[in-house]
Design an enzyme around this catalytic site. Structure first.
Site, PDB file in Angstrom:
ATOM      1  CB  CYS A 192      18.192   5.883  22.643  1.00 60.34           C
ATOM      2  SG  CYS A 192      16.480   5.788  23.170  1.00 60.34           S
ATOM      3  CD1 TRP A 242       0.339   0.637   3.308  1.00 59.82           C
ATOM      4  CD2 TRP A 242      -0.189  -1.525   3.184  1.00 59.82           C
ATOM      5  NE1 TRP A 242       0.817   0.028   4.429  1.00 59.82           N
ATOM      6  CE2 TRP A 242       0.507  -1.308   4.390  1.00 59.82           C
ATOM      7  CE3 TRP A 242      -0.629  -2.824   2.890  1.00 59.82           C
ATOM      8  CZ2 TRP A 242       0.793  -2.327   5.301  1.00 59.82           C
ATOM      9  CZ3 TRP A 242      -0.355  -3.834   3.796  1.00 59.82           C
ATOM     10  CH2 TRP A 242       0.340  -3.592   4.985  1.00 59.82           C
ATOM     11  CE1 TYR A 244      -3.041   6.195  11.914  1.00 62.04           C
ATOM     12  CE2 TYR A 244      -4.792   4.705  11.224  1.00 62.04           C
ATOM     13  CZ  TYR A 244      -3.455   5.034  11.285  1.00 62.04           C
ATOM     14  OH  TYR A 244      -2.535   4.215  10.696  1.00 62.04           O
ATOM     15  CG  ASP A 285       0.092   5.590  14.368  1.00 63.07           C
ATOM     16  OD1 ASP A 285       0.969   6.383  14.785  1.00 63.07           O
ATOM     17  OD2 ASP A 285       0.376   4.567  13.707  1.00 63.07           O
ATOM     18  CD  GLU A 309      -2.835   3.763   7.203  1.00 60.85           C
ATOM     19  OE1 GLU A 309      -2.906   3.615   8.434  1.00 60.85           O
ATOM     20  OE2 GLU A 309      -1.751   3.751   6.598  1.00 60.85           O
ATOM     21  CB  CYS A 362      11.017   5.828  18.589  1.00 66.27           C
ATOM     22  SG  CYS A 362      10.816   6.633  20.190  1.00 66.27           S
ATOM     23  CB  CYS A 379      18.031   7.758  17.919  1.00 65.01           C
ATOM     24  SG  CYS A 379      16.539   8.658  17.489  1.00 65.01           S
TER      25      CYS A 379
HETATM   26  S1  SF4 Z   1      16.468   9.061  21.196  1.00 60.76           S
HETATM   27 FE1  SF4 Z   1      15.332   8.454  19.428  1.00 60.76          FE
HETATM   28  S2  SF4 Z   1      14.746   6.321  19.837  1.00 60.76           S
HETATM   29 FE2  SF4 Z   1      15.361   7.235  21.772  1.00 60.76          FE
HETATM   30  S3  SF4 Z   1      13.463   7.969  22.651  1.00 60.76           S
HETATM   31 FE3  SF4 Z   1      14.360   9.676  21.550  1.00 60.76          FE
HETATM   32  S4  SF4 Z   1      13.408   9.565  19.547  1.00 60.76           S
HETATM   33 FE4  SF4 Z   1      13.059   7.615  20.516  1.00 60.76          FE
END
Ligand code: SF4
Length: 354
Positions: free
Chosen positions: A195, A20, A116, A134, A33, A188, A198
């Site tokens: 993290c 999709w 949404y 969402d 969706e 995330c 990230c």
């Molecule tokens: S650093 Fe990135 S993965 Fe970690 S909480 Fe923040 S946005 Fe989310």
């Protein structure tokens, strides 16, 4: 680089290739969706493929019987989504000349389409600059901006919608919305977000304040209630069975089940036998298939189900059918009816033991 550029770049490198995503046609976007609401991609994907194969155009879906739509939906859960999908398809084909609404407000008038879904279709198909919010977006925004307001409170819904709209890249809302949803789903994540690698780490408030595991905050609202269901398999000499359409509001609306007695507290066996007699009208010999209940979990119900076999004389069989508006089926044809997974599993076991 802005928030949107960072997640956009991340998305282009990490996105999953999903059918999709390669289209601007609102029909497959909407279908996917609706299926993805409260459902994982891996679970929804085979259902999406089945639907698109059987109903390549929205008017194919509109022309189908509701029971066929529910049969194809069987196993995906939250059946009101399937019923509303069918109603919306009929509305588009019969009242809107087969043309999908293009405006956010008009999309929201379709059965089963809320904020949404309307945001997703409007931005993915028509590049309308409206942010999709969402569960994944709630999480990313709550952590990135360090917001502790519960995401499922009225105040929280308002705040997160405003913040998501402020973060939105209005020039590429389709890319932005898909990127933030995918980022929440894959990077995330609720547990163990990545993290360390990230792209948002420097500006992420939750990471900087060591609050990642605290956010987002959610109030526990729905109390899961117990439900004890005793199903009765009425079988006559010809091995015909009786089934019932749940044509009333509540769980599994318009799906088929065996006639049953339902309780909110666990009844004694004696009580079930008494209730059987007063409800179905005769003192039958009823035998449980299994002493242990079958457990089934819905979002707001914890079900324990028992199945009873009832050898049913011809006269009783037809009286029951008439009195409770039941349908006659047999082990060969029962598979064609849309039924809850709980019943489907029982039927499979019953067929293999017969
Ligand atoms: S650093 Fe990135 S993965 Fe970690 S909480 Fe923040 S946005 Fe989310």
């Amino acid at each position: 680089m802005s928030f949107s550029s960072k997640i956009g770049n991340w998305f282009l490198q990490n996105k999953r290739d999903l059918p999709w995503r390669n289209t601007k046609n609102p029909y497959p976007i909407w279908l996917s969706e609706v299926m993805l609401q409260q459902t994982r991609v891996s679970q929804a994907l085979p259902f999406y493929n089945k639907f698109i194969k059987r109903f390549p155009e929205i008017c194919d879906l509109a022309a189908a019987e509701e029971s066929e739509v529910l049969k194809l939906w069987q196993g995906l859960g939250y059946y009101s989504r399937g019923r509303n999908l069918h109603k919306a398809a009929k509305k588009i084909c019969h009242e809107l000349n087969g043309k999908f609404p293009t405006k956010f407000k008009e999309l929201k008038k379709l059965p089963g389409v809320g904020e949404y879904t309307a945001s997703a279709v409007a931005s993915f198909a028509y590049q309308t600059p409206v942010a999709v919010v969402d569960g994944n977006v709630f999480r990313v925004v709550a952590r990135f901006l360090g917001i502790s307001t519960p995401i499922n409170s009225t105040e929280g819904e308002k705040i997160f919608k405003e913040k998501a709209q402020l973060l939105l890249n209005k020039k590429q809302p389709d890319l932005h919305n898909q990127a933030i949803m995918e980022f929440g789903a894959l990077h995330c994540t609720p547990k163990k977000p990545n993290c360390l690698f990230c792209p948002l780490q420097q500006e992420c408030v939750a990471f900087q304040l060591n609050r990642v595991n605290e956010l987002p905050v959610k109030i526990k609202k729905t109390k899961v209630k117990d439900l004890f269901i005793h199903y009765f398999i009425f079988e006559n000499e010809a091995k015909d069975l009786l089934i019932q359409k749940r044509d009333f509001d509540g769980i599994w609306k318009n799906l088929y089940v065996f006639p049953s007695l339902e309780y909110t507290k666990k009844p004694t066996l004696e009580a079930v036998k008494q209730d059987f007699k007063s409800n179905f009208g005769w003192n039958a010999k009823i035998v449980r298939f299994d002493k242990k209940p079958k457990h089934h979990l819905l979002s707001h119900r914890k079900i324990q189900a028992y199945f009873w076999k009832v050898e049913t004389p011809e006269k009783q069989f037809y009286l029951l059918k008439k009195q409770f508006n039941l349908q006659t089926t047999c082990l060969q044809t029962i598979k064609d009816y849309p039924v809850p997974v709980l019943i489907q599993n029982f039927i499979k076991a019953y067929i293999s033991s017969s």
